[in-house]
Write an enzyme that holds these catalytic residues in place. Sequence first.
Site, short mmCIF file in Angstrom:
data_model
loop_
_atom_site.label_atom_id
_atom_site.label_comp_id
_atom_site.label_asym_id
_atom_site.label_seq_id
_atom_site.Cartn_x
_atom_site.Cartn_y
_atom_site.Cartn_z
N SER A 143 0.85 -1.20 0.00
CA SER A 143 0.00 0.00 0.00
C SER A 143 0.88 1.23 0.00
CB SER A 143 -0.88 0.00 1.26
OG SER A 143 -1.47 1.28 1.44
N TYR A 156 -1.81 -0.41 10.17
CA TYR A 156 -1.93 -0.80 8.77
C TYR A 156 -0.68 -0.40 7.98
CZ TYR A 156 -3.69 -0.86 3.95
OH TYR A 156 -3.84 -1.09 2.61
#
Lengths: 245, 72
Positions: A143, A156
């Site tokens: 990501s 995350y």
Amino acid sequence: MTEFCKEDIFLVTGASSGIGKAIALMLNEQGASVIAIGRNQDRLNALKSEASGSGCIFCEVKELTENIESLPVYVKELKEKYGKLKGLVCAAGVDNPRALQIIEEQMSREVFDINYFAPVFLAKGFADKRNRTQNAGIVFIASSAGVYPDKGQTIYAASKAALIASMKSISKELAPKGVRVNSISPAYVETPMYFKNLENIGTNIEDYPLGIGKPEDVANMAVYLLSDKARWITGQNYVMDGGVF
Amino acid sequence: MDRNEFLTQMQDILQTDEELSFDMNLDDLEEWDSLSKMATVAFLDSNFGVKTTFSDFESIKTIEDIAKKAGI
């Protein structure tokens, strides 16, 4: 022109929705066979019915975090069932945007289990040359948060940054063995996860000069990285963010 | 761990389909590289409590030599 033949078998996690599904469909469209791993049989069936390529789609329902240590054995079992693997795509993941003051240990560990440990242990199984073809490739879906985190992404972002770092290490171990390892770091892409978290994310789409991405945008890059056209590329992380950096 | 199981474990360390034997010369195996040596160090330590270093591998020529290190 198709990139692959049906004997080229790719293992794709998170294949029942979003980016994983787009990659599975595009690989299949390009002639490859895909072992599609997901948690929901109905959604995997839907994937299978959407596939129009000449390769096969094999559906496998699996909870990847149930026993992470055993994932290399799971890869071996899939090889015995379907044949040697040409590629591994780890697209299964979870986001759970939370401010620092409300993060909890258990939830944080769950995020790391699916975003980091599962891909690494799948790669461990895939790296075994008894389970894969001579020239093979791995693509981790990381990501942009792993490169430039935003607020609310404490856990995350760290899980994805860890994945990118491990990708680089693994690429050096496996390059002499004919395995290329890369990652893609998308910013916001129109996936079920994005829409689920939209309120928490507070994304301003106007910040994206090229708009937010589509799963197919990421799939195009993944398929390229898995193809022989990318034979000289390994250890790289590709940020795909529509110019929002 | 008996000697047969030891060979099976070595097969996993070397990630090879080739049938292994104790008198096999490790240098003849393309899989015998720095990573498999690293895995062997961990294998000897965690299964037999035997500490080895990379310099020990200078005198290790066969799988039998590794088995001797393990004491089996």
